[in-house]
Design an enzyme around this catalytic site. Structure first.
Site, short mmCIF file in Angstrom:
data_model
loop_
_atom_site.label_atom_id
_atom_site.label_comp_id
_atom_site.label_asym_id
_atom_site.label_seq_id
_atom_site.Cartn_x
_atom_site.Cartn_y
_atom_site.Cartn_z
N HIS A 82 0.84 -1.21 0.00
CA HIS A 82 0.00 0.00 0.00
C HIS A 82 0.88 1.27 0.00
O HIS A 82 0.71 2.16 -0.83
CB HIS A 82 -0.92 -0.02 1.23
CG HIS A 82 -1.84 1.15 1.33
ND1 HIS A 82 -3.14 1.12 0.89
CD2 HIS A 82 -1.65 2.40 1.83
CE1 HIS A 82 -3.71 2.29 1.10
NE2 HIS A 82 -2.83 3.09 1.68
N GLU A 83 1.83 1.32 0.92
CA GLU A 83 2.69 2.52 1.00
C GLU A 83 3.59 2.63 -0.23
O GLU A 83 3.91 3.73 -0.67
CB GLU A 83 3.52 2.50 2.28
CG GLU A 83 2.70 2.50 3.58
CD GLU A 83 1.64 3.59 3.65
OE1 GLU A 83 1.83 4.66 3.02
OE2 GLU A 83 0.60 3.38 4.31
N HIS B 86 1.70 4.57 -2.76
CA HIS B 86 1.83 6.02 -2.52
C HIS B 86 3.21 6.52 -2.97
O HIS B 86 3.35 7.54 -3.63
CB HIS B 86 1.66 6.33 -1.03
CG HIS B 86 0.24 6.30 -0.54
ND1 HIS B 86 -0.74 7.11 -1.06
CD2 HIS B 86 -0.36 5.59 0.45
CE1 HIS B 86 -1.89 6.89 -0.42
NE2 HIS B 86 -1.68 5.95 0.49
N GLU C 277 -4.65 7.86 -3.06
CA GLU C 277 -5.18 6.61 -2.54
C GLU C 277 -5.50 5.64 -3.67
O GLU C 277 -5.44 4.42 -3.48
CB GLU C 277 -6.43 6.90 -1.68
CG GLU C 277 -6.88 5.74 -0.83
CD GLU C 277 -5.99 5.45 0.39
OE1 GLU C 277 -5.05 6.23 0.66
OE2 GLU C 277 -6.25 4.43 1.04
#
Lengths: 493, 493
Positions: A258-259, A262, A288
């Site tokens: 997830h990170e 980003h 997101e």
């Protein structure tokens, strides 16, 4: 003359952007490296940086430069830069310095009170300071709204030009389909979870490998541990954090992916935009969308789960699951739970809708902050079908409101919706995607995202980036179709 | 009225100090954490911070506040704060902004050229940019000197109110005694070195233990690895770095103790002085006195060596040495070598005297930078009795001149001299010191230093702090007596 003014403005802005990067890195340090005893002094350091940044953002010269340039013939890149600087200048000047300082003061206190109240499951201890925060944020919102809708003005901070009315329509389309799916899924037997021993070092090593698999550039970043995973920084210094849970290795792996989503957005921006207003992700929603598509549509796909299954067996030996299919079900388990950050793809957006409605009601003055716990619990039971046993599993679970983040929650769902649209377009452009993902190759998919979304940084408006990338206006349809197909498959509906 | 002006000045100064801490932490990050690819962007970030700090240091309001206060009746603490702010304001205003920017630009280039030239042992490749640096620093020195001695003005940046004439007299006293001792020692058989296996993790663990033994407060600091050990930060966030060499564990242990000395000075300052001009070590010389006395007079004492001997045997097993006496000789070996940073207590100051004379000659215009290598080699052979084989072992070994640090080297020796005075006084106040050190207890000695030196921060002038701590005017005598006695003992002279 125009060129001189533009140069003066952009030189000034470059220094401001560099200072903002420094302030961001100071926050990173605070969460990862700072010795415990340094907290008080760090508060002074952060306040000093904020004061420098605020002075630059409201510097009257910026207003003069902008006035001197607006109306001139400019190339699209310069025009986009000006648009961002104008936004930031107007925003900073609309909020009285005294109010901004008061918000900073109260939210720093209220965050501490929130943490203490959560630890004690005592909403009443948090309610008074929450009321203060809401009052101050309403005042700020009114200053920003300039006669318009206060909640829309708040939203605009995180997702420029989005409105609550549009979100309402979007959620209205999503709610019935997600609730129906949720009920059908939870009526089925629960898939098996992984079991075994997952030492921290091995989790961190595999999560670093996964970061590399998804294209995270370690030459321009690093991974450290933190209590809450986050991504930080822009340009050539974009750092992420992760965490480990000895019983649940997926927490580490999917937080990392997830990170990385980003971070790859930031790392993927055209280097020419570095230290300009175009050199960051354009909105929370678009940000997101990248983290979500890396984590879910790619990382939790059947094909990639097969790859991860092999990796985990290699590293951890027996993990209590013996087929790729069962493993795929394990990384996509839908469970009765209370916590947003741990929610699966089926339920996640239901958590957001609840928050969106409650925060709008507080901002509108229709819900007194003191009544929040009751309203939360009532709504939760209505949406999820079971009661919240204590505040830490209910209205005290998220930090956001305690630090004044109103209008932020819906950008999570917007990111999911954007990710759904991007995924549909990406699938149709890359027919061999699953074969690639099954081999742990994400390059064509992440390259598509970099080319269509990431490299543009702040050049276009949020919705425009997504629309151009997908060749369609964004909407919830593709996300809903994808979730329904995926979970019907897993749960044999 | 006076009080309002004082508050305004000190509030402004507090923010400046906080920003200076942020800039310092950015440098720490650069040496310890920064991803390699972030170097260019980091340059912009550092420049932006410097520009903010320079603007604050030269802010005309500071001048007005100072003028409004000078001549008033002030308590000693406020008076000392004003003295520091006046110094910094005058210094910053004396140097034209254009010259300061040019120095920043040229030294950032020349540091790179120095590193490349050193790697190639090619002084000629470095000479032209060195000439530029010397010319610019002479111009800056002349601006600072205001008609006075240029080298003294440079020195004053690092050691307020010290003069080259005083250093000349000090070195004149030291040179003959150190050269005589050096010759006598090198005529003796060389003591045995430690041998064995010294894994990095074990070195780092023991060095952290030693940091604790010397009173380093990990609640307000941390230890990381870096290419060159350093200490960074003031107040409640004082970090140190260390390094390991698999063949030479003393490098790690004594680097750590040295940096702990610097860090304990910062950590020991009265917390009331935090984020004021009194909240840092008062000069480079006094700073070095703390690092040196921790490292040498305490850390390399016979008593403490006995403690370290036991620790090392416990951690590493057989280290090729079987008696505390032989171990004591091993940590104090005097060897024919070329490198200042690796020099023992006997030879260290001879390295400094050489640099002091050569840099003064360059600043005076008596030595052309292009002639530096020849002058260095000639002088080295005269002082040390053997020839420098290549520039990386000679005039290219130190980074200092490439970054414009002229007037800095002698503060190392001054620190040794101050350490000698402090050690003499401390010994006479703590009769049981050796028994304590033999048990690894440094608390009474470091407590004495904290009380007499460290806690005062910038309250007094450098020489005054030392004189009051020792009850005598500082001079080289105690250091020379100590070194002669110690090494005569070890080498059986």
């Amino acid at each position: 003359m125009i060129n001189d003014t533009l140069s003066a403005l952009l030189d000034f802005q470059k220094e401001t952007e560099a200072l903002a990067q420094v302030a961001g890195r100071l926050s990173w340090d605070q969460e990862t490296m700072m010795p415990r005893g340094a907290a008080m002094q760090r508060g002074e350091e952060m306040a000093a940086m904020e004061s420098v940044l605020h002075a630059r953002r409201t510097d009257p010269r910026v207003g003069e430069w902008l006035s001197g340039l607006e109306g001139s013939e400019l190339d699209p890149v310069a025009a986009a830069k000006l648009r961002h600087i104008r936004r930031s200048f107007d925003r900073a000047n609309k909020v009285p310095a005294k109010l901004a300082a008061e918000i900073a003061r109260v939210t720093s206190v209220s965050q501490g009170k929130w943490a203490a109240a959560r630890a004690q499951d005592d909403f009443a201890a948090f309610a008074p300071v929450l009321a203060q925060v809401v009052a101050l944020k309403r005042e700020e919102g009114a200053a920003l709204a300039d006669g318009g809708d206060v909640y829309d003005a708040m939203l605009d901070d995180y997702e420029p030009e989005m409105t609550a009315a549009e979100l309402d329509a979007m959620f209205g389309e999503m709610r019935p389909r997600l609730r129906a799916l949720r009920e059908a899924v939870l009526a089925q037997p629960e898939p098996k979870a992984v079991t075994g021993s997952f030492p921290e070092e091995a989790q961190l090593a595999l999560s670093a490998k996964l970061a590399g698999v998804f294209g995270y550039d370690f030459e321009r970043g690093r991974i450290d541990k933190a209590v809450h995973p986050f991504s930080s920084g822009s340009g050539s210094d974009v750092r992420i954090t992760t965490r480990t849970n000895p019983a649940d290795p997926f927490n580490c792996f999917y937080s990392t992916i997830h990170e990385v989503g980003h971070a790859c957005y930031e790392q993927g921006i055209d280097p020419d935009y570095a230290l300009t207003p175009l050199g960051q992700g354009v909105s929370m929603g678009v940000h997101e969308s990248q983290s979500r598509i890396y984590e879910n549509q790619l990382g939790r796909s059947r094909a990639f789960a097969g790859f991860l299954f092999e990796q985990m067996q290699e590293v951890f030996g027996d993990i209590g699951i013996d087929s790729p299919e069962a493993f795929y079900a394990a990384v996509n388990r839908v469970q009765k739970d209370f916590i947003r950050t741990e929610a699966d793809e089926v339920q996640y957006n239901l958590h957001i809708m609840l928050r969106f409605d409650l925060e709008r009601a507080m901002v509108a003055g229709d819900l007194a902050p003191a009544e929040l716990e009751g309203a939360w619990n009532e709504r939760f039971e209505k949406d999820f079908g079971y009661a919240v046993p204590r505040a830490s599993l209910g209205c005290l679970q998220d930090v956001h409101w305690s630090v004044g983040l109103f209008g932020y929650f819906p950008t999570y769902s917007l990111g999911n919706v954007y990710a759904g649209c991007l995924h549909e377009a990406l699938r149709s452009d890359i027919p061999g995607l699953d074969d690639q993902l099954a081999r742990g190759e994400t390059g064509q998919a992440t390259g598509w995202l970099r080319e269509r979304v990431q490299r543009h940084g702040g050049l276009m408006k949020p919705r425009e980036v997504i629309a151009r990338a997908c060749g369609r206006e964004p909407g919830a349809g593709p996300l809903l179709d994808y979730i329904e197909a995926k979970f019907s498959g897993i749960y044999g509906l």
